[in-house]
Design a protein around this motif. Structure first.
Motif, short mmCIF file in Angstrom:
data_model
loop_
_atom_site.label_atom_id
_atom_site.label_comp_id
_atom_site.label_asym_id
_atom_site.label_seq_id
_atom_site.Cartn_x
_atom_site.Cartn_y
_atom_site.Cartn_z
N ILE A 1 30.81 -34.80 -6.54
CA ILE A 1 30.00 -35.99 -6.28
C ILE A 1 28.59 -35.85 -6.82
CG2 ILE A 1 29.21 -37.59 -4.51
CD1 ILE A 1 32.25 -37.43 -4.76
N GLU A 2 27.97 -34.70 -6.55
CA GLU A 2 26.60 -34.47 -7.03
C GLU A 2 26.32 -32.98 -7.14
OE1 GLU A 2 23.70 -34.61 -3.21
OE2 GLU A 2 24.57 -36.56 -3.74
N VAL A 3 25.31 -32.65 -7.94
CA VAL A 3 24.88 -31.26 -8.12
C VAL A 3 23.37 -31.21 -7.95
CG1 VAL A 3 24.69 -29.33 -9.75
CG2 VAL A 3 26.79 -30.68 -9.67
N ASN A 4 22.93 -30.37 -7.02
CA ASN A 4 21.50 -30.22 -6.71
C ASN A 4 20.85 -31.59 -6.46
OD1 ASN A 4 21.78 -27.49 -6.95
ND2 ASN A 4 20.77 -27.32 -8.93
N PHE B 1 23.80 -30.68 -17.71
CA PHE B 1 22.37 -30.42 -17.54
C PHE B 1 22.06 -29.94 -16.13
CE2 PHE B 1 22.06 -32.61 -21.53
CZ PHE B 1 20.90 -32.13 -22.10
N ALA B 2 22.70 -30.52 -15.13
CA ALA B 2 22.47 -30.08 -13.75
C ALA B 2 22.97 -28.66 -13.55
CB ALA B 2 23.17 -31.03 -12.78
N PHE B 3 24.05 -28.30 -14.25
CA PHE B 3 24.67 -27.00 -14.05
C PHE B 3 23.93 -25.90 -14.81
CE2 PHE B 3 28.17 -26.11 -11.46
CZ PHE B 3 28.79 -24.95 -11.88
N ALA B 4 22.88 -26.25 -15.51
CA ALA B 4 22.09 -25.23 -16.21
C ALA B 4 21.28 -24.39 -15.23
CB ALA B 4 21.17 -25.88 -17.23
N ASP B 5 21.04 -24.90 -14.02
CA ASP B 5 20.33 -24.13 -12.99
C ASP B 5 21.19 -22.94 -12.55
OD1 ASP B 5 18.23 -25.88 -13.08
OD2 ASP B 5 18.90 -27.06 -11.36
N GLU B 6 20.53 -21.93 -12.02
CA GLU B 6 21.25 -20.74 -11.56
C GLU B 6 21.58 -20.81 -10.07
OE1 GLU B 6 19.00 -17.36 -12.76
OE2 GLU B 6 19.26 -17.75 -14.90
N GLU B 7 20.84 -21.62 -9.32
CA GLU B 7 21.14 -21.84 -7.90
C GLU B 7 21.69 -23.25 -7.75
OE1 GLU B 7 17.63 -21.12 -5.65
OE2 GLU B 7 17.54 -18.98 -6.19
N GLU C 1 27.36 -23.95 -1.84
CA GLU C 1 26.11 -23.34 -2.28
C GLU C 1 26.41 -22.00 -2.91
OE1 GLU C 1 23.53 -23.10 1.08
OE2 GLU C 1 23.68 -25.25 1.56
N PHE C 2 25.97 -21.80 -4.17
CA PHE C 2 26.29 -20.55 -4.86
C PHE C 2 25.30 -20.30 -5.98
CE2 PHE C 2 28.68 -24.08 -6.63
CZ PHE C 2 28.51 -23.96 -7.99
N ASP C 3 25.24 -19.04 -6.39
CA ASP C 3 24.44 -18.64 -7.54
C ASP C 3 25.36 -18.40 -8.72
OD1 ASP C 3 22.19 -18.69 -5.94
OD2 ASP C 3 22.29 -16.55 -5.46
N LYS C 4 24.83 -18.60 -9.91
CA LYS C 4 25.62 -18.43 -11.12
C LYS C 4 24.71 -17.96 -12.25
CE LYS C 4 26.23 -22.11 -13.70
NZ LYS C 4 24.99 -22.09 -14.49
N ASP C 5 25.31 -17.42 -13.30
CA ASP C 5 24.55 -17.10 -14.50
C ASP C 5 24.13 -18.39 -15.18
OD1 ASP C 5 24.94 -14.42 -14.01
OD2 ASP C 5 26.74 -14.30 -15.27
N TYR C 6 23.05 -18.33 -15.94
CA TYR C 6 22.51 -19.53 -16.60
C TYR C 6 23.56 -20.21 -17.47
CZ TYR C 6 19.91 -22.36 -19.96
OH TYR C 6 19.48 -23.38 -20.74
N ASP C 7 24.33 -19.42 -18.23
CA ASP C 7 25.29 -19.99 -19.18
C ASP C 7 26.72 -20.01 -18.63
OD1 ASP C 7 25.63 -17.28 -19.17
OD2 ASP C 7 25.66 -17.05 -21.36
N GLU C 8 26.89 -19.75 -17.34
CA GLU C 8 28.22 -19.72 -16.76
C GLU C 8 28.72 -21.14 -16.51
OE1 GLU C 8 30.67 -17.45 -13.17
OE2 GLU C 8 28.48 -17.52 -13.15
#
Length: 467
Positions: free
Chosen positions: A27-30, A42-48, A64-71
């Motif tokens: 539905i939404e990201v950040n 573009f929203a998924f470029a964040d790491e948090e 809620e999760f952390d990810k690598d920048y390019d993951e």
């Protein structure tokens, strides 16, 4: 705003780790509502990441999760646009979708004119349904290059052809793209005695003046089927008129190659077929920037075939008995398939080229990508011969489920014949199929897909084999 409905989850992906499953909706990201996969990227470029997901039972969950920048998330969505495909606002004289036969699969009747699909897949857009916010978003995300249906640069004539009062704003809209530093490829669907002749000269000159943002121009002949009901009297091209277009465009091509070393303006293969002329050499196509739009398909196919033939590891071994192979293709390119087959000296191989008249759409439609299963079957039945193998054009199939335009599955089609049926996509495929059919395999479930569009009939995504 919409949502991204998950179609599949890649094994070992972040999505699998998050226990996402097909049918879940993002539905939404950040806190950002999502219109399409562009927003998501573009929203998924964040790491948090805080990602709101709605499950099939209607329950919503914030992940809620952390990810690598390019993951990447690792999912395939049902559609690239979550808020619905933007439909065409025009009623063009030549609209191919309006010429599709009744009762065919539903996807063939979608009239898209969506700048997002232009950026993502190379679909051509007229921009007549775009507003200032669209251009602001193009600039914000730098959606470049785009693919623009020009048709002509005369504003009054463009309004007439597209039957849209905003169609005359083209040049102002191109100004907006250039101010946003967006590059674009262009296309003209050429209609005899309408936007050809002096109007074509004007359009070519106007777009040439817009380099370097204008990257190329493709000129394709109007396609007319027997199901066209529009009262405007369009005429297709014949040998004489096609030759006239070639000579007209060649003057611009020569001028550009002398000045810049690039051709810039290219003609669809059909013009050369109609005029009975050889398609230009590969260097004229400058790396084939509009291959999916039918520009240089025949030459590219021949180049791939030649490359395979010159590969020492792919030399034909021949067959230990007489082997009969039927090659099913559209009438336009049948001579090319015959010529290439004759260039090979494969022991015991007997190749029959089967040009298929397009009785479904009308015989003026002569490309392989618009052949139906039933027309191909009729052409094969007329031979009354048995074959060890049958080759058919991959471009006639829809991806994933491998369905022909008349809703016949590839499996059902294969069941109609005694010989083994395989598909051919590119020139290398054709070489391999001729020289080693017993070990050759055609498309699988991940074949290339049609992206239909109202202003250019169709284009092929993921492959270059509309011929």
């Amino acid at each position: 705003m919409g949502y991204g409905k998950i179609l599949s989850v890649e094994p070992g992906s972040l999505a699998e780790e998050l226990e996402l499953v097909p049918g879940d909706k993002i539905i939404e990201v950040n806190g950002m509502k999502l219109r399409d996969i562009i927003d998501l990227s573009f929203a998924f470029a964040d790491e948090e990441i805080d990602m709101l997901v709605e499950h099939e039972n209607g329950d919503q969950e914030m992940l809620e999760f952390d990810k690598d920048y390019d993951e990447e998330l690792g999912v395939e969505f049902e559609s690239a646009v979550f808020d619905g495909i933007r439909k065409c606002a025009n009623n063009c004289y030549f609209c191919f979708v309006d010429q599709v036969a009744p009762g065919m699969r539903e996807s063939l009747n979608i009239k898209d004119d969506d700048y997002r699909l232009s950026f993502l897949y190379g679909n051509f857009v007229t921009m007549t349904n775009m507003v200032d916010n669209d251009f602001k978003r193009i600039k914000q995300y730098h959606l470049s290059p785009l693919f623009v249906s020009v048709q002509c640069t005369n504003p009054e004539l463009r309004c007439q052809i597209l039957r849209c009062k905003t169609a005359g704003n083209l040049m102002t809209q191109l100004d907006k793209l250039e101010k946003a530093d967006v590059e674009y490829h262009t296309q003209i669907v050429l209609c005899r005695d309408l936007n050809d002749g002096e109007e074509l000269d004007r359009s070519i000159r106007d777009i040439l003046a817009r380099k370097p943002h204008a990257l190329s121009m493709a000129i394709v002949p109007v396609g007319l089927t027997k199901f066209r009901q529009d009262k405007y009297p369009l005429k297709g091209f014949d040998r004489e008129s096609a030759l006239k277009v070639i000579e007209q465009v060649e003057r611009f091509q020569k001028q550009e190659r002398e000045a810049t070393g690039r051709t810039f303006v290219y003609l669809g293969d059909e013009f050369y077929f109609l005029a009975g002329k050889e398609v230009p050499p590969a260097e004229v196509y400058d790396g084939f920037p509009q291959l999916d739009n039918g520009i240089g398909l025949a030459r590219n196919f021949m180049e791939e075939f030649s490359s395979a033939r010159n590969d020492v590891e792919l030399q034909p071994k021949g067959y230990d008995r007489k082997f009969r192979l039927a090659v099913v293709t559209g009438t336009a390119v049948a001579p090319m398939f015959r010529k290439l087959a004759d260039e090979l000296a494969v022991e015991n191989l007997d190749v029959t080229i089967v040009p298929v008249p397009n009785n479904h759409f009308g015989t003026t439609v002569n490309v392989s990508g618009l052949l139906t299963a039933h027309d191909m079957k009729s052409a094969m039945d007329a031979l009354k011969d048995g074959f060890d193998g049958i080759l058919i054009p991959e471009s006639a199939l829809r991806a994933g489920d491998n369905i022909f335009l008349d809703d016949v599955s590839l499996d059902d089609f294969k069941s109609w014949f005694h010989g083994r049926v395989e598909t051919v996509g590119d020139g290398k495929d054709y070489f391999n199929a001729l020289t080693d059919f017993e070990n050759y395999q055609g498309v699988n479930g991940e074949a290339a897909a049609y992206m239909w569009q109202s202003n250019a009939a169709y284009t092929k995504r993921g492959g270059h084999n509309n011929e």
